[in-house]
Design an enzyme around this catalytic site. Structure first.
Site, mmCIF file in Angstrom:
data_model
loop_
_atom_site.group_PDB
_atom_site.id
_atom_site.type_symbol
_atom_site.label_atom_id
_atom_site.label_comp_id
_atom_site.label_asym_id
_atom_site.label_seq_id
_atom_site.Cartn_x
_atom_site.Cartn_y
_atom_site.Cartn_z
ATOM 1 N N ASP A 13 0.851 -1.189 0.000
ATOM 2 C CA ASP A 13 0.000 0.000 0.000
ATOM 3 C C ASP A 13 0.891 1.244 0.000
ATOM 4 O OD1 ASP A 13 -1.734 2.147 0.678
ATOM 5 O OD2 ASP A 13 -3.068 0.796 1.764
ATOM 6 N N CYS A 64 -6.353 11.491 -13.837
ATOM 7 C CA CYS A 64 -7.030 11.505 -15.146
ATOM 8 C C CYS A 64 -8.459 12.003 -14.934
ATOM 9 C CB CYS A 64 -6.990 10.142 -15.808
ATOM 10 S SG CYS A 64 -7.623 8.773 -14.815
#
Length: 494
Positions: free
Chosen positions: A360, A429
């Protein structure tokens, strides 16, 4: 049949349907339901009463609806499995992605034609109705072919009764052009009307308008660009092949903004020799610019060659970073918490000085001291809806809160890992302000980070906004709507 607004002429340019054509003329084999497709898969489907092109499109729509599958992942495999290629594959792609992108508009028209909500229509019938309605309103395919092939698909699977229902609905749909349906069904307010016409949920259209700010009058252009099939962009691997060489080999055109970009007119990029051999890959030019910005950001102190991609999967930006790092003798660490996506990163960076860590990014355990870090954070993906045709109908405003929390946590982790004088580039994005400007402003406020003018890191690219962050747009730059911001850690920071 009417074809709606002039933007639909892109179907003509693809070569698989042309103005006023009918079954048996310029449609690809199998498109009209009589000639069948290539290979054994197409023959088997023809025996079942449908043509292979529309059968594969229907099957993808069904997978998207039933399993929350991704059309751009399911379709290529089915095309290979059923040996559909060439113009037939191009038409199957247009019908599949087009129906996914247009779902909201199509459903409103279907409801009007059926006289009932789409929620009350059997899912298998709805898939075919969406496919048929898309052909009627948004392609040059003749009404006769669009209706008859849709009816044949249902008759072969569900019998005459349900086929009759589909026939009746599609014939009602065919009574009006797309423009006429929009005029009848679209909301009256300007933003709602544009969102309906260009097949976007209103909240996404509002998010685009907010991000455009004083240039919100460009909303129509953004939505129209987002509603069109995107061009295929390739990246030439630095040290392996130049963009000029890649363009010559592939018949493409060198990109405008990235020195490694090449644009393709069409076709299957996976069949190109440079792509098969790992000298090039498919990557939006906007994503290339993000990776390049990481390498161009001015540091305080020498670059020690320790670079980090904190959110690496599936590996496109990591590979470009790895190629550039290899030239200078530098090294990239890449973090990806999902093992299957980590495998994709390993494949993309094979032979490069890249170490992939399955962990992570918020608690990686890596020692601090990185010179350059990319945080290409998980986001709503609103800037890449052109390439993920069903995504606009899956995302909800409620998704944003948890994503913003994750984005801030990842940016905090990067800040703890970068050395004083080093740079963190944050990208999404998505142009959605809560995921972009707000996340960066919060980081600057809490840490005292020096926000660099990111526009300087993508030289030659115009219209990136007022700064200091940079916002790419499909209607301005031909890229996904990527946002990027560069933060430098003060030398006196701990």
């Amino acid at each position: 049949m009417g074809t709606g607004r002039g933007g639909r002429d892109r179907d003509d340019r693809q070569g698989f349907v042309s103005r006023g054509d009918r079954r048996g003329s310029d449609e690809p084999r199998g498109a009209g339901g009589k000639q069948g497709g290539r290979g054994t898969g197409g023959a088997r489907q023809q025996e079942q009463g449908g043509d292979p092109v529309r059968t594969v499109a229907r099957d993808v729509l069904r997978a998207v609806r039933e399993r929350d599958a991704y059309a751009n992942l399911v379709l290529p495999g089915l095309l290979r499995e059923r040996r559909i290629s060439g113009r037939d594959a191009a038409l199957a792609t247009e019908l599949t992605y087009g129906a996914c992108r247009s779902q909201g508009l199509l459903d409103a028209v279907i409801e009007a034609g059926a006289g009932r909500p789409v929620a009350e229509i059997d899912g298998n019938l709805l898939d075919v109705l969406r496919l048929g309605t898309y052909q009627l309103l948004r392609t040059r395919i003749g009404a006769h072919a669009a209706v008859d092939t849709s009816v044949a698909l249902v008759r072969a699977e569900a019998g005459v009764g349900k086929a009759g229902f589909v026939n009746a609905v599609l014939r009602r749909v065919s009574e009006k052009t797309e423009a006429e349906w929009v005029e009848q069904l679209a909301p009256r307010d300007p933003l709602g009307h544009l969102a309906f016409e260009y097949a976007h949920p209103e909240w996404i259209a509002q998010a685009f308008a907010d991000a455009l700010g004083e240039r919100a009058a460009e909303l129509k252009d953004v939505l129209e660009a987002d509603d069109a099939r995107p061009a295929v962009h390739l990246v030439a691997r630095p040290g392996e092949i130049s963009a000029e060489e890649l363009a010559l080999v592939t018949g493409g055109e060198e990109g405008r903004w990235s020195p490694y970009a090449v644009y393709l007119d069409g076709g299957d990029p996976g069949k190109l020799e440079p792509v098969r051999e790992g000298m090039a890959a498919v990557q939006d030019e906007g994503s290339q610019l993000v990776a390049l910005a990481v390498t161009r950001a001015p540091l305080q102190g020498a670059d020690g060659g320790r670079w980090l991609d904190l959110c690496a999967g599936p590996g496109g930006k990591t590979a470009l970073l790895g190629s550039l790092a290899d030239i200078d003798g530098f090294h990239v660490d890449a973090i990806e918490p999902a093992e299957h996506r980590a495998d994709l990163v390993r494949q993309a960076t094979k032979g490069m000085p890249v170490d992939v860590h399955v962990t992570d990014g918020r608690d990686s355990g890596l020692p601090p001291g990185f010179d350059r870090i990319l945080v290409d954070a998980p986001c709503t993906g609103l800037g890449a809806l052109r390439r993920r045709p069903e995504a606009r109908w899956r995302r909800q405003p409620s998704d944003v809160r948890d994503l913003v929390t994750l984005q801030r946590e990842l940016l905090d982790a990067a800040w703890n890992l970068v050395r004083p004088g080093g740079v963190v580039v944050y990208s999404t994005c998505s142009p959605h302000l809560p995921e972009t400007v707000s996340v960066v402003a919060d980081m600057v406020r809490r840490t005292g980070a020096e926000q660099l003018d990111t526009r300087d890191l993508v030289p030659g690219v115009p219209d990136l906004g007022d700064g200091p962050g940079a916002q790419l747009w499909p209607h301005r730059h031909g890229t996904d709507a990527m946002f990027l911001a560069a933060l430098r850690k003060p030398l006196e920071a701990e």
